[in-house]
Each structure stands twice: as structure tokens, then as C-alpha cells.
Design a protein around this motif. Structure first.
Motif, PDB file in Angstrom:
ATOM      1  N   GLN A  78       2.100  40.473 -13.377  1.00  0.00           N
ATOM      2  CA  GLN A  78       2.823  39.902 -14.515  1.00  0.00           C
ATOM      3  C   GLN A  78       2.043  38.784 -15.188  1.00  0.00           C
ATOM      4  O   GLN A  78       1.949  38.738 -16.424  1.00  0.00           O
ATOM      5  CB  GLN A  78       4.193  39.396 -14.054  1.00  0.00           C
ATOM      6  CG  GLN A  78       5.185  40.500 -13.723  1.00  0.00           C
ATOM      7  CD  GLN A  78       6.546  39.963 -13.346  1.00  0.00           C
ATOM      8  OE1 GLN A  78       6.728  38.765 -13.111  1.00  0.00           O
ATOM      9  NE2 GLN A  78       7.537  40.843 -13.272  1.00  0.00           N
ATOM     10  N   LYS A  79       1.490  37.877 -14.404  1.00  0.00           N
ATOM     11  CA  LYS A  79       0.838  36.709 -14.989  1.00  0.00           C
ATOM     12  C   LYS A  79      -0.575  37.002 -15.490  1.00  0.00           C
ATOM     13  O   LYS A  79      -1.016  36.421 -16.478  1.00  0.00           O
ATOM     14  CB  LYS A  79       0.793  35.571 -13.960  1.00  0.00           C
ATOM     15  CG  LYS A  79       2.161  35.120 -13.466  1.00  0.00           C
ATOM     16  CD  LYS A  79       3.064  34.651 -14.598  1.00  0.00           C
ATOM     17  CE  LYS A  79       2.643  33.318 -15.153  1.00  0.00           C
ATOM     18  NZ  LYS A  79       3.610  32.796 -16.156  1.00  0.00           N
TER      19      LYS A  79
ATOM     20  N   GLU B 182       1.677  39.433 -19.078  1.00  0.00           N
ATOM     21  CA  GLU B 182       1.923  38.332 -20.012  1.00  0.00           C
ATOM     22  C   GLU B 182       0.829  38.195 -21.064  1.00  0.00           C
ATOM     23  O   GLU B 182       1.144  38.086 -22.259  1.00  0.00           O
ATOM     24  CB  GLU B 182       2.109  37.016 -19.251  1.00  0.00           C
ATOM     25  CG  GLU B 182       2.490  35.870 -20.170  1.00  0.00           C
ATOM     26  CD  GLU B 182       3.015  34.665 -19.412  1.00  0.00           C
ATOM     27  OE1 GLU B 182       3.675  33.817 -20.044  1.00  0.00           O
ATOM     28  OE2 GLU B 182       2.794  34.572 -18.188  1.00  0.00           O
TER      29      GLU B 182
ATOM     30  N   ARG C 204       1.802  38.689 -24.990  1.00  0.00           N
ATOM     31  CA  ARG C 204       1.589  37.613 -25.965  1.00  0.00           C
ATOM     32  C   ARG C 204       0.602  38.025 -27.063  1.00  0.00           C
ATOM     33  O   ARG C 204       0.663  37.490 -28.168  1.00  0.00           O
ATOM     34  CB  ARG C 204       1.057  36.363 -25.264  1.00  0.00           C
ATOM     35  CG  ARG C 204       1.917  35.838 -24.127  1.00  0.00           C
ATOM     36  CD  ARG C 204       3.267  35.381 -24.580  1.00  0.00           C
ATOM     37  NE  ARG C 204       4.048  34.845 -23.478  1.00  0.00           N
ATOM     38  CZ  ARG C 204       5.371  34.654 -23.524  1.00  0.00           C
ATOM     39  NH1 ARG C 204       6.044  34.943 -24.616  1.00  0.00           N
ATOM     40  NH2 ARG C 204       6.011  34.165 -22.468  1.00  0.00           N
TER      41      ARG C 204
ATOM     42  N   PRO D  35      10.358  42.888 -20.658  1.00  0.00           N
ATOM     43  CA  PRO D  35       9.309  41.870 -20.539  1.00  0.00           C
ATOM     44  C   PRO D  35       9.649  40.587 -21.280  1.00  0.00           C
ATOM     45  O   PRO D  35       9.268  39.493 -20.827  1.00  0.00           O
ATOM     46  CB  PRO D  35       8.073  42.558 -21.125  1.00  0.00           C
ATOM     47  CG  PRO D  35       8.582  43.719 -21.892  1.00  0.00           C
ATOM     48  CD  PRO D  35       9.841  44.135 -21.235  1.00  0.00           C
TER      49      PRO D  35
ATOM     50  N   LEU E 282       9.599  37.296 -18.953  1.00  0.00           N
ATOM     51  CA  LEU E 282       8.547  36.333 -19.238  1.00  0.00           C
ATOM     52  C   LEU E 282       9.077  35.064 -19.904  1.00  0.00           C
ATOM     53  O   LEU E 282       8.352  34.074 -20.009  1.00  0.00           O
ATOM     54  CB  LEU E 282       7.472  36.976 -20.125  1.00  0.00           C
ATOM     55  CG  LEU E 282       6.701  38.131 -19.481  1.00  0.00           C
ATOM     56  CD1 LEU E 282       5.720  38.740 -20.471  1.00  0.00           C
ATOM     57  CD2 LEU E 282       5.978  37.680 -18.210  1.00  0.00           C
ATOM     58  N   SER E 283      10.325  35.087 -20.340  1.00  0.00           N
ATOM     59  CA  SER E 283      10.949  33.883 -20.894  1.00  0.00           C
ATOM     60  C   SER E 283      11.557  33.011 -19.812  1.00  0.00           C
ATOM     61  O   SER E 283      11.788  31.813 -20.038  1.00  0.00           O
ATOM     62  CB  SER E 283      12.036  34.272 -21.913  1.00  0.00           C
ATOM     63  OG  SER E 283      11.491  35.001 -22.991  1.00  0.00           O
TER      64      SER E 283
ATOM     65  N   ASP F  23       9.409  30.372 -13.866  1.00  0.00           N
ATOM     66  CA  ASP F  23       8.796  31.163 -12.801  1.00  0.00           C
ATOM     67  C   ASP F  23       9.695  31.323 -11.586  1.00  0.00           C
ATOM     68  O   ASP F  23       9.766  32.408 -10.995  1.00  0.00           O
ATOM     69  CB  ASP F  23       7.469  30.519 -12.368  1.00  0.00           C
ATOM     70  CG  ASP F  23       6.394  30.658 -13.426  1.00  0.00           C
ATOM     71  OD1 ASP F  23       6.554  31.516 -14.321  1.00  0.00           O
ATOM     72  OD2 ASP F  23       5.400  29.916 -13.362  1.00  0.00           O
TER      73      ASP F  23
ATOM     74  N   ARG G 231      12.205  33.975 -12.516  1.00  0.00           N
ATOM     75  CA  ARG G 231      11.600  35.287 -12.730  1.00  0.00           C
ATOM     76  C   ARG G 231      11.254  35.966 -11.410  1.00  0.00           C
ATOM     77  O   ARG G 231      11.453  37.172 -11.261  1.00  0.00           O
ATOM     78  CB  ARG G 231      10.337  35.125 -13.594  1.00  0.00           C
ATOM     79  CG  ARG G 231       9.544  36.403 -13.791  1.00  0.00           C
ATOM     80  CD  ARG G 231       8.288  36.160 -14.623  1.00  0.00           C
ATOM     81  NE  ARG G 231       7.518  35.028 -14.125  1.00  0.00           N
ATOM     82  CZ  ARG G 231       6.681  35.105 -13.096  1.00  0.00           C
ATOM     83  NH1 ARG G 231       6.526  36.256 -12.441  1.00  0.00           N
ATOM     84  NH2 ARG G 231       5.994  34.046 -12.703  1.00  0.00           N
TER      85      ARG G 231
END
Length: 309
Positions: A61-62, A66, A70, A103, A107-108, A111, A114
Motif C-alpha cells: 500500500q505505501k 499510494e 496519488r 483506495p 489511503l485517507s 495509518d 488503515r
């Protein structure tokens, strides 16, 4: 002679009608005992909520999801302060218009939220093949919800009991025109049955960026907005049928707030005049056309907010 031949043919036909061709059963189908069809268990997902899978998902994810997300869209997140006033697990209830919704929501989140949030996903879509199932489970921590009444390897109640928050789309499927459809009562039932708060979530722009049928977000980094509302708790004497409309009204108020301002939306809530989130009764092309416009990049007030993400 001819009489003998006719009788022989009749005998053969009689034997043929009574013969068990291909081991045909002697009992007519209408007289057979009813046996319920065997129900297979849908893809198991308990492994995805264990430490090795959680570590792999964090990296995916990171480091992967993400940055890619973005690079394709711009986001504005508001209302995260409500999470500081509630303890998990909770049920995040959101409108559903695009594959970008999940997502965007995950992602909002902060952490710590999430990492402990699972997403309910349609078994007949995300779990129809092993590679799609593994991919969605590993990347989004999904678990299957069978819209056709099959047997589940894990239920939302079990996931909640393990301390995981849930993302549920009460519409059951993505909107075909960007407007909100009928809300089912599953999320309200879970919240009432297990005594967990519901956090309403409203987002705009995902349909414009990637409507149903599209395989990739539209070029130009479309604007997406998402708002988290005040947690809702079912009253002791409040039934599921009473609680479910209250959840939908909260999502509708958040959508109204995102289009206008907090003060204007609150006045309409007090007056019972919140716009219907299911949209106007006009031609289908007009409904779709209106939802193809992305939200403004700045809040309706025109003032930038320092805490905006």
C-alpha cells in the motif's frame, strides 16, 4: 407376415421406452426426494489478517498503491478528527460509485486505522478467480460477501469480533450513474447487533474520474473529495429499520456539505431539506452528465485549510 412385423416393431418400441438408457433412473424426477445443492465455501481470508500478510500489505500500500493513486488523482480529505473521539472497531459506511472508492477511503485513513480495517467485497466479482481474490485480499484486506446467499469462510461479525473495522457499501454494487442507490440494512444490522459505531463516509469525484466500465482513471488527475461524519450509535429502543435511514441521511448530509458549506448543510438538515442523494428524476443521460463534473479543488468557502490533506 406384415401383421407379425408390426407387432415386433411395437414390442421393440415398448422395450425401448422402458429401457434405462444411460442409467436413467426409474423414479420420475417429480417423485424424487429433494436434496439441497451442495454449497461450497468461498475463498478463505483469515490469513490476510495475520502479521505476515499485514506486513506485506503495508509495503504494497505505501510503496506501490499510494504513489500510483496519488499520481492519477488529487484528493481532499476532511473530518478525520471524528476518529479521535471514537474507539475501534467501527463500521465505515460509504456511497459506492467507482473502483477508486476503496483506495480513496483506505489511503485517507490514519495509518493506525488503515492497518486494522477490512473491506467487504462481492464474492461473485472479486473472488471469482484465484488471482483476483489473492490480489484484492492482499492489497485491500477484502473478505467476500456473497450477494447470492452462498456459504462464507468469514463473516462480517467474525471480522468485527477480532477487532477489525469494516468498510461496507450498503448499495451492494457500484452506481451506474454516480448517484446513490438503495441502501441495504446489513451495516445497520451489524452495528446494532454488535454495538459498534457507524462512521458515515461520503465522497465525490470518483465516478467522474473512473466510472463503472472504465479500466483506468481519466487523464488529468481529477479531483476527489472525501468526508468522514460524526459516529452514529443505534439507540437501545431503535430498530434496524429505523437506524438504517439515519445512516443514509448522514451520508446525504455529508454530500450536501461537500457541495456547499457546513453551515448551509446543517440548516437544511434542521429543516429536513437535505437534497435527495438519489438524484433528480430526469433522463438517464442528464443524471450521468451531471456526475461527470469533478468537485472543485478548494472547499466551497474558497479558503484553504491548513489541516487539509
Amino acid at each position: 407376415m406384415s401383421h407379425f412385423l408390426r407387432e415386433s416393431v411395437d414390442d421393440v418400441r415398448l422395450v425401448a421406452r422402458g429401457w434405462r438408457w444411460g442409467r436413467r433412473p426409474q423414479v420420475p424426477r417429480s417423485a424424487e426426494a429433494w436434496v439441497p445443492p451442495q454449497r461450497s465455501t468461498v475463498f478463505r481470508t483469515d490469513w490476510s489478517r495475520r502479521r505476515p500478510a499485514m506486513a506485506a500489505r503495508e509495503v504494497a500500500q505505501k510503496a506501490g498503491l499510494e504513489p500510483l493513486f496519488r499520481s492519477q488523482v488529487r484528493t481532499r480529505v476532511e473530518g478525520l478528527d471524528v476518529l479521535s473521539r471514537v474507539e475501534g472497531p467501527v463500521i465505515f459506511v460509504a456511497n459506492h460509485a467507482s473502483h477508486l472508492d476503496t483506495p480513496l477511503i483506505l489511503l485517507s485513513l490514519p495509518d493506525e486505522w488503515r492497518r486494522r480495517t477490512a473491506v467487504a467485497a462481492a464474492a461473485d466479482y472479486f473472488f471469482d478467480t484465484w488471482w483476483r481474490a489473492v490480489g484484492s485480499v492482499l492489497l485491500f484486506n477484502t473478505f467476500p460477501i456473497d450477494r447470492r446467499g452462498g456459504s462464507m469462510a468469514a463473516t462480517p461479525a467474525e471480522v468485527l469480533a477480532d477487532g477489525w473495522s469494516l468498510v461496507i457499501y450498503p448499495e451492494g454494487t457500484r452506481s451506474t450513474d454516480g448517484w446513490i442507490g438503495k441502501f441495504r440494512m446489513g451495516a445497520a444490522f451489524l452495528a446494532k447487533e454488535h454495538g459498534v459505531p457507524v462512521v458515515p463516509v461520503a465522497h465525490r469525484g470518483t465516478f467522474a474520474a473512473m466510472p463503472r466500465g472504465a479500466g483506468w482513471p481519466a487523464p488529468g488527475r481529477r479531483q476527489l473529495t472525501i468526508r468522514f461524519g460524526e459516529p452514529l450509535v443505534a439507540g437501545l429502543d431503535e430498530s434496524v429499520r429505523q437506524f438504517a435511514p439515519r445512516i443514509k441521511d448522514a451520508v446525504a448530509a455529508l454530500l450536501d456539505e461537500d457541495r456547499t458549506t457546513w453551515w448551509e448543510s446543517r440548516r437544511r438538515v434542521a429543516a429536513g431539506a437535505t437534497p435527495d442523494p438519489s438524484g433528480p428524476s430526469v433522463a438517464a443521460w442528464r443524471r450521468v452528465w451531471e456526475q461527470t463534473e469533478s468537485p472543485a479543488s478548494d472547499p466551497p468557502s474558497g479558503r484553504r485549510r491548513a489541516w487539509r490533506r
